[in-house]
Design a protein around this motif. Sequence first.
Motif, PDB file in Angstrom:
ATOM      1  N   UNK A  52      63.941-124.106 -98.223  1.00  0.00           N
ATOM      2  CA  UNK A  52      63.825-122.918 -99.072  1.00  0.00           C
ATOM      3  C   UNK A  52      64.332-121.682 -98.336  1.00  0.00           C
ATOM      4  N   UNK A  53      64.592-120.624 -99.103  1.00  0.00           N
ATOM      5  CA  UNK A  53      65.052-119.361 -98.520  1.00  0.00           C
ATOM      6  C   UNK A  53      63.912-118.584 -97.882  1.00  0.00           C
ATOM      7  N   UNK A  54      62.712-118.862 -98.314  1.00  0.00           N
ATOM      8  CA  UNK A  54      61.527-118.201 -97.757  1.00  0.00           C
ATOM      9  C   UNK A  54      60.555-119.265 -97.277  1.00  0.00           C
ATOM     10  N   UNK A  55      59.470-118.846 -96.704  1.00  0.00           N
ATOM     11  CA  UNK A  55      58.508-119.800 -96.160  1.00  0.00           C
ATOM     12  C   UNK A  55      57.183-119.757 -96.908  1.00  0.00           C
ATOM     13  N   UNK A  56      57.245-119.356 -98.171  1.00  0.00           N
ATOM     14  CA  UNK A  56      56.013-119.223 -98.940  1.00  0.00           C
ATOM     15  C   UNK A  56      55.390-120.574 -99.288  1.00  0.00           C
ATOM     16  N   UNK A  57      56.244-121.582 -99.506  1.00  0.00           N
ATOM     17  CA  UNK A  57      55.725-122.879 -99.936  1.00  0.00           C
ATOM     18  C   UNK A  57      56.712-123.991 -99.612  1.00  0.00           C
ATOM     19  N   UNK A  58      56.182-125.179 -99.430  1.00  0.00           N
ATOM     20  CA  UNK A  58      57.027-126.366 -99.380  1.00  0.00           C
ATOM     21  C   UNK A  58      57.349-126.731-100.827  1.00  0.00           C
ATOM     22  N   UNK A  59      58.546-127.258-101.052  1.00  0.00           N
ATOM     23  CA  UNK A  59      58.995-127.482-102.426  1.00  0.00           C
ATOM     24  C   UNK A  59      59.695-128.829-102.552  1.00  0.00           C
ATOM     25  N   UNK A  60      59.383-129.535-103.627  1.00  0.00           N
ATOM     26  CA  UNK A  60      60.064-130.774-103.973  1.00  0.00           C
ATOM     27  C   UNK A  60      60.504-130.710-105.433  1.00  0.00           C
ATOM     28  N   UNK A  61      61.592-131.400-105.730  1.00  0.00           N
ATOM     29  CA  UNK A  61      62.087-131.491-107.105  1.00  0.00           C
ATOM     30  C   UNK A  61      61.937-132.938-107.561  1.00  0.00           C
TER      31      UNK A  61
ATOM     32  N   UNK B 263      59.044-129.039-110.674  1.00  0.00           N
ATOM     33  CA  UNK B 263      58.791-128.676-109.285  1.00  0.00           C
ATOM     34  C   UNK B 263      57.409-129.136-108.834  1.00  0.00           C
ATOM     35  N   UNK B 264      57.329-129.452-107.559  1.00  0.00           N
ATOM     36  CA  UNK B 264      56.062-129.784-106.913  1.00  0.00           C
ATOM     37  C   UNK B 264      55.944-128.875-105.700  1.00  0.00           C
ATOM     38  N   UNK B 265      55.023-127.921-105.743  1.00  0.00           N
ATOM     39  CA  UNK B 265      54.894-126.935-104.666  1.00  0.00           C
ATOM     40  C   UNK B 265      53.645-127.181-103.828  1.00  0.00           C
TER      41      UNK B 265
ATOM     42  N   UNK C 151      49.586-117.403-107.975  1.00  0.00           N
ATOM     43  CA  UNK C 151      49.194-118.798-108.157  1.00  0.00           C
ATOM     44  C   UNK C 151      47.741-118.985-107.729  1.00  0.00           C
ATOM     45  N   UNK C 152      46.947-119.561-108.614  1.00  0.00           N
ATOM     46  CA  UNK C 152      45.521-119.746-108.350  1.00  0.00           C
ATOM     47  C   UNK C 152      45.215-121.119-107.762  1.00  0.00           C
ATOM     48  N   UNK C 153      46.238-121.969-107.640  1.00  0.00           N
ATOM     49  CA  UNK C 153      46.064-123.296-107.036  1.00  0.00           C
ATOM     50  C   UNK C 153      47.089-123.473-105.923  1.00  0.00           C
ATOM     51  N   UNK C 154      46.795-124.360-104.998  1.00  0.00           N
ATOM     52  CA  UNK C 154      47.656-124.555-103.835  1.00  0.00           C
ATOM     53  C   UNK C 154      48.804-125.532-104.091  1.00  0.00           C
TER      54      UNK C 154
END
Length: 427
Positions: A288-297, A337-339, A388-391
């Motif tokens: 990702x461009x930022x480090x806010x979350x891990x991301x999967x498609x 997406x799966x964050x 986002x209220x969930x992780x």
Amino acid sequence: MKKKIISGITALALLTGGVVGVGSFESPVEAAQATLKFKDVPTTHWAAAAINSAVEQGYFKGYTDGTFKPSSPVTKAEMASILGRLTEQPNASSSASNNFTDVPEWAKGGVSAAIQKGFINPASYKGKLDAKAALKRGEMAVWLTQGLATVDSDYKQALSDVKNTVIPAKEYFTGKLAASEKNAVAVAMGTGLMSVYSDKMFGSDRTTTRAEVAVLIARYTSVAKTKPTDFKGLNELRQVGLTGTNLSLITNYFKKTPEGKILLPANRKYDEVVTDDFSKVRNKEIVTDTNYADLKVSNWIIIDTSVANKERSIYYPVFVDEGVKLQSGKYFSFVEFNLSIKSNSMSQLQAGGLLNSATFNPLVSPRSKVFSLYGAPKTGDYIKDRVFAVKNPVYWAEGLLHFKESTARPVTLETTEGEVFSVSYTP
């Protein structure tokens, strides 16, 4: 005494469906008249033609009072007897024996025939078919698609290919579609054998009516004569199941990005890492461009709104409202997406900054009216006060795929393992 015996036979017919369906014994003349008109099946009835055809072919019989009872449920024993009488259905190469202990005497031959023809697999049951219970649509889909797999081995392959597909039914998106029925529902929908109701539910737990069975028998015989590859919807479901996207079926404009037009990870060679096979990056952690979350498609669905109805994606009714058309040069891009959010909180806007791509855009979910009817997870399900209220949210988002040379740019996803999926517009 003779009168009592006849009455007993008639009662049995009414309870069990006689030879095949629910009804009474009639003379040939009475049966012929019944095929022309039933008091409760007007010519305007949605299944009138199929009902009359099914009666003419001997799959059903009407009642002595001149009714057909189209809305009455069909039991498993009755449906097995109907399927067992499909003369064009081949026998399975290796079929099990009828070891069910709860099948009424009148239906034993029909159940055995249905097993022999591949519709019913006794191994899926524990010695009891629950033969007198009404057949539900999910189990109906299993029986019919197992029958198709007996007709053509490619239908059997299709049942395997759709294992991980996206099914255009509400139960799939809400997580209420049984795993044991999922593949069968996908193939049944992909061939047009079965479809969703107006509430977007496939109705796996809904009972199957006599009218529906009449229609399904006609559809089944037609589908069984058709090659699986001739069904556009099934092809799409199979490709999404195998790769995670329907891109190449919707458009042939996108090919692997040429060497020299893509920035590669350090010390990696083009031939080693770049691919146009989406399955190579599906469900893998994306850079990702930022480090806010891990991301999967998980899935990437493309929809072209410019094509005629019969050429539409099978996913069109899920994501796009009727009549909506994008400007020339654009496709809809829908991404699951799966964050995994790393910080204590991540805003919706920050989610949009994870990837610098108009095509893969985690910011917003589809805003169509129809999308809300399917109950698919969306950003709004997890957002409170724009945070986002969930992780670990899993949801669908909407973007745009450009295919005009002036606006198109490579569509690229890089995994943290170094694999790069990249396709570019190729006029």
